[in-house]
Design a protein around this motif. Structure first.
Motif, PDB file in Angstrom:
ATOM      1  N   VAL A  56       8.057   3.367  39.344  1.00 39.30           N
ATOM      2  CA  VAL A  56       8.700   4.465  40.072  1.00 39.30           C
ATOM      3  C   VAL A  56       8.034   5.819  39.833  1.00 39.30           C
ATOM      4  O   VAL A  56       8.078   6.700  40.685  1.00 39.30           O
ATOM      5  N   SER A  57       7.397   5.990  38.661  1.00 33.92           N
ATOM      6  CA  SER A  57       6.729   7.270  38.411  1.00 33.92           C
ATOM      7  C   SER A  57       5.724   7.122  37.266  1.00 33.92           C
ATOM      8  O   SER A  57       5.818   6.196  36.460  1.00 33.92           O
ATOM      9  N   VAL A  58       4.769   8.066  37.224  1.00 32.08           N
ATOM     10  CA  VAL A  58       3.770   8.094  36.158  1.00 32.08           C
ATOM     11  C   VAL A  58       3.620   9.534  35.698  1.00 32.08           C
ATOM     12  O   VAL A  58       3.464  10.443  36.523  1.00 32.08           O
ATOM     13  N   ASN A  59       3.662   9.729  34.392  1.00 33.21           N
ATOM     14  CA  ASN A  59       3.489  11.062  33.818  1.00 33.21           C
ATOM     15  C   ASN A  59       2.476  10.953  32.684  1.00 33.21           C
ATOM     16  O   ASN A  59       2.800  10.495  31.588  1.00 33.21           O
ATOM     17  N   GLY A  60       1.235  11.320  32.952  1.00 32.81           N
ATOM     18  CA  GLY A  60       0.184  11.173  31.954  1.00 32.81           C
ATOM     19  C   GLY A  60      -0.073   9.707  31.665  1.00 32.81           C
ATOM     20  O   GLY A  60      -0.396   8.929  32.555  1.00 32.81           O
ATOM     21  N   THR A  61       0.106   9.296  30.410  1.00 30.75           N
ATOM     22  CA  THR A  61      -0.120   7.905  30.027  1.00 30.75           C
ATOM     23  C   THR A  61       1.165   7.089  30.046  1.00 30.75           C
ATOM     24  O   THR A  61       1.145   5.905  29.726  1.00 30.75           O
ATOM     25  N   GLU A  62       2.284   7.710  30.414  1.00 27.23           N
ATOM     26  CA  GLU A  62       3.552   6.985  30.429  1.00 27.23           C
ATOM     27  C   GLU A  62       3.969   6.633  31.860  1.00 27.23           C
ATOM     28  O   GLU A  62       4.058   7.494  32.724  1.00 27.23           O
ATOM     29  N   ALA A  63       4.219   5.352  32.067  1.00 30.82           N
ATOM     30  CA  ALA A  63       4.697   4.875  33.366  1.00 30.82           C
ATOM     31  C   ALA A  63       6.156   4.474  33.231  1.00 30.82           C
ATOM     32  O   ALA A  63       6.551   3.866  32.232  1.00 30.82           O
ATOM     33  N   THR A  64       6.954   4.817  34.216  1.00 32.91           N
ATOM     34  CA  THR A  64       8.365   4.443  34.203  1.00 32.91           C
ATOM     35  C   THR A  64       8.600   3.351  35.236  1.00 32.91           C
ATOM     36  O   THR A  64       8.303   3.530  36.418  1.00 32.91           O
ATOM     37  N   PHE A  65       9.117   2.225  34.768  1.00 31.35           N
ATOM     38  CA  PHE A  65       9.398   1.083  35.633  1.00 31.35           C
ATOM     39  C   PHE A  65      10.904   0.898  35.789  1.00 31.35           C
ATOM     40  O   PHE A  65      11.684   1.329  34.933  1.00 31.35           O
TER      41      PHE A  65
ATOM     42  N   ALA B 158      -7.745   4.463  32.274  1.00 32.43           N
ATOM     43  CA  ALA B 158      -6.553   5.149  31.807  1.00 32.43           C
ATOM     44  C   ALA B 158      -5.767   5.682  32.985  1.00 32.43           C
ATOM     45  O   ALA B 158      -6.295   5.874  34.071  1.00 32.43           O
ATOM     46  N   ALA B 159      -4.472   5.931  32.762  1.00 32.92           N
ATOM     47  CA  ALA B 159      -3.617   6.407  33.845  1.00 32.92           C
ATOM     48  C   ALA B 159      -3.937   7.855  34.191  1.00 32.92           C
ATOM     49  O   ALA B 159      -4.216   8.664  33.317  1.00 32.92           O
ATOM     50  N   PRO B 160      -3.923   8.217  35.451  1.00 31.78           N
ATOM     51  CA  PRO B 160      -4.154   9.600  35.857  1.00 31.78           C
ATOM     52  C   PRO B 160      -3.016  10.491  35.358  1.00 31.78           C
ATOM     53  O   PRO B 160      -1.939  10.021  35.045  1.00 31.78           O
ATOM     54  N   ALA B 161      -3.287  11.789  35.299  1.00 32.83           N
ATOM     55  CA  ALA B 161      -2.274  12.727  34.843  1.00 32.83           C
ATOM     56  C   ALA B 161      -1.109  12.768  35.823  1.00 32.83           C
ATOM     57  O   ALA B 161      -1.268  12.524  37.000  1.00 32.83           O
ATOM     58  N   GLY B 162       0.065  13.142  35.321  1.00 30.29           N
ATOM     59  CA  GLY B 162       1.263  13.173  36.152  1.00 30.29           C
ATOM     60  C   GLY B 162       1.939  14.522  36.029  1.00 30.29           C
ATOM     61  O   GLY B 162       1.333  15.475  35.571  1.00 30.29           O
ATOM     62  N   PRO B 163       3.224  14.642  36.356  1.00 30.08           N
ATOM     63  CA  PRO B 163       4.049  13.543  36.865  1.00 30.08           C
ATOM     64  C   PRO B 163       3.810  13.252  38.353  1.00 30.08           C
ATOM     65  O   PRO B 163       3.589  14.163  39.129  1.00 30.08           O
ATOM     66  N   VAL B 164       3.862  11.977  38.696  1.00 26.00           N
ATOM     67  CA  VAL B 164       3.692  11.546  40.077  1.00 26.00           C
ATOM     68  C   VAL B 164       4.779  10.530  40.408  1.00 26.00           C
ATOM     69  O   VAL B 164       4.904   9.512  39.726  1.00 26.00           O
ATOM     70  N   ALA B 165       5.567  10.820  41.451  1.00 33.40           N
ATOM     71  CA  ALA B 165       6.574   9.867  41.914  1.00 33.40           C
ATOM     72  C   ALA B 165       5.905   8.899  42.889  1.00 33.40           C
ATOM     73  O   ALA B 165       5.225   9.322  43.823  1.00 33.40           O
ATOM     74  N   ILE B 166       6.074   7.623  42.667  1.00 34.65           N
ATOM     75  CA  ILE B 166       5.428   6.620  43.504  1.00 34.65           C
ATOM     76  C   ILE B 166       6.125   6.531  44.865  1.00 34.65           C
ATOM     77  O   ILE B 166       7.350   6.435  44.946  1.00 34.65           O
ATOM     78  N   LYS B 167       5.315   6.580  45.936  1.00 34.93           N
ATOM     79  CA  LYS B 167       5.870   6.485  47.281  1.00 34.93           C
ATOM     80  C   LYS B 167       6.213   5.038  47.624  1.00 34.93           C
ATOM     81  O   LYS B 167       5.450   4.128  47.338  1.00 34.93           O
ATOM     82  N   ASP B 168       7.375   4.848  48.235  1.00 32.99           N
ATOM     83  CA  ASP B 168       7.832   3.518  48.655  1.00 32.99           C
ATOM     84  C   ASP B 168       7.657   2.480  47.547  1.00 32.99           C
ATOM     85  O   ASP B 168       6.968   1.461  47.716  1.00 32.99           O
ATOM     86  N   PRO B 169       8.267   2.704  46.385  1.00 31.38           N
ATOM     87  CA  PRO B 169       8.092   1.764  45.265  1.00 31.38           C
ATOM     88  C   PRO B 169       8.662   0.380  45.581  1.00 31.38           C
ATOM     89  O   PRO B 169       9.725   0.264  46.193  1.00 31.38           O
ATOM     90  N   LYS B 170       7.939  -0.633  45.184  1.00 28.61           N
ATOM     91  CA  LYS B 170       8.357  -2.027  45.424  1.00 28.61           C
ATOM     92  C   LYS B 170       8.148  -2.843  44.149  1.00 28.61           C
ATOM     93  O   LYS B 170       7.277  -2.536  43.337  1.00 28.61           O
ATOM     94  N   ALA B 171       8.943  -3.895  43.997  1.00 27.41           N
ATOM     95  CA  ALA B 171       8.805  -4.775  42.842  1.00 27.41           C
ATOM     96  C   ALA B 171       7.489  -5.538  42.916  1.00 27.41           C
ATOM     97  O   ALA B 171       7.110  -6.046  43.975  1.00 27.41           O
TER      98      ALA B 171
END
Length: 260
Positions: free
Chosen positions: A220-229, A191-204
């Motif tokens: 680009v970021s993860v907040n709990g079980t939700e990831a934002t692409f 499962a995804a780790p808890a967030g929110p966490v902004a991804i460093k140097d995001p790449k495709a």
């Protein structure tokens, strides 16, 4: 099955992705009212036709003043991707006031729900008599999906119409936020780790869903079980990490750990 088809649609939109090469294929114009599809003033005819054909009713609301090529093309893909499996109703934004006296209360509620969103275009699929909502697609989802995603969605809606009461989705009234999924008591493996966490140097990267479909996106970021692409066209797309393959879930964990 409360959010089954809305969730399925979001996943299809992401995993089928925006495929530029296919977008270049020119689709025919949408037929006029009464010439293969219906509108606000012929909605009663649409219900009669849907009942006769035993098909769901798909309603697309569009901004009649838009000049955006990408938006126009997305509407064409939605229409031609679904029209074989549903009775189509096209609605321009300027006629939504008129629709209030012609559409069923249930379809109006679905079109104005939090899941459908406020932006245009938006898509709502109802059962044959337009009393049971079967599926919803927001503007963001429409813009992210390709023709294959719409075709798959259309077939799911046709199947759902065979048992509307069992396939009904629960929608959130305008002004209220959709209910958040229950938070598990403990974090399960993968499962995804808890967030929110902004991804460093995001790449495709290539991300794969549980069904094995892959698409190029940037986490680009993860907040709990939700990831934002971020999609190739720059639009943001939130996804529940549980819908990803095991390998992609692990990749989410790696990127989150590296970004803390």
């Amino acid at each position: 099955m409360k959010y089954a088809y809305a969730t399925t649609l979001l996943l299809l939109a992401a995993t089928c992705g925006v495929q530029a090469a296919k977008d270049d294929e020119k689709l025919p114009a949408i037929p006029g009212d009464g010439k293969g599809r219906y509108g606000v003033y012929t909605f009663a005819d649409a219900k009669a036709e849907a009942t006769k054909r035993k098909k769901p009713i798909a309603m697309i609301v569009q901004n009649d003043r838009t000049e955006e090529a990408a938006e126009k093309n997305a509407i064409l893909k939605a229409y031609w991707g679904i029209e074989k499996d549903a009775t189509m109703v096209m609605v321009t934004s300027r006629l939504m006031v008129e629709a209030k006296s012609r559409f069923t209360p249930e379809s109006l509620e679905a079109l104005s729900s939090a899941e459908a969103g406020k932006a245009l275009p938006r898509l709502v699929v109802m059962n044959s008599d337009a009393t049971v909502p079967l599926g919803v697609m927001s503007a963001e989802q429409i813009m992210a999906a390709d023709e294959k995603a719409f075709k798959e969605f259309g077939k799911k809606m046709e199947d759902a119409n065979k048992n509307p009461s069992g396939s009904k989705i629960t929608l959130t009234p305008t002004g209220a936020k959709p209910a958040a999924p229950a938070t598990p008591a403990a974090t399960a493996p993968g499962a995804a780790p808890a967030g929110p966490v902004a991804i460093k140097d995001p790449k495709a990267e290539s991300w794969t869903n549980a069904e094995g479909r892959a698409v190029q996106m940037t986490l680009v970021s993860v907040n709990g079980t939700e990831a934002t692409f971020k999609l190739a066209d720059g639009r943001s797309l939130p996804l529940d990490v549980s819908k990803l393959s095991d390998a992609s879930k692990k990749r989410v964990e790696e990127l989150v750990a590296a970004s803390k």
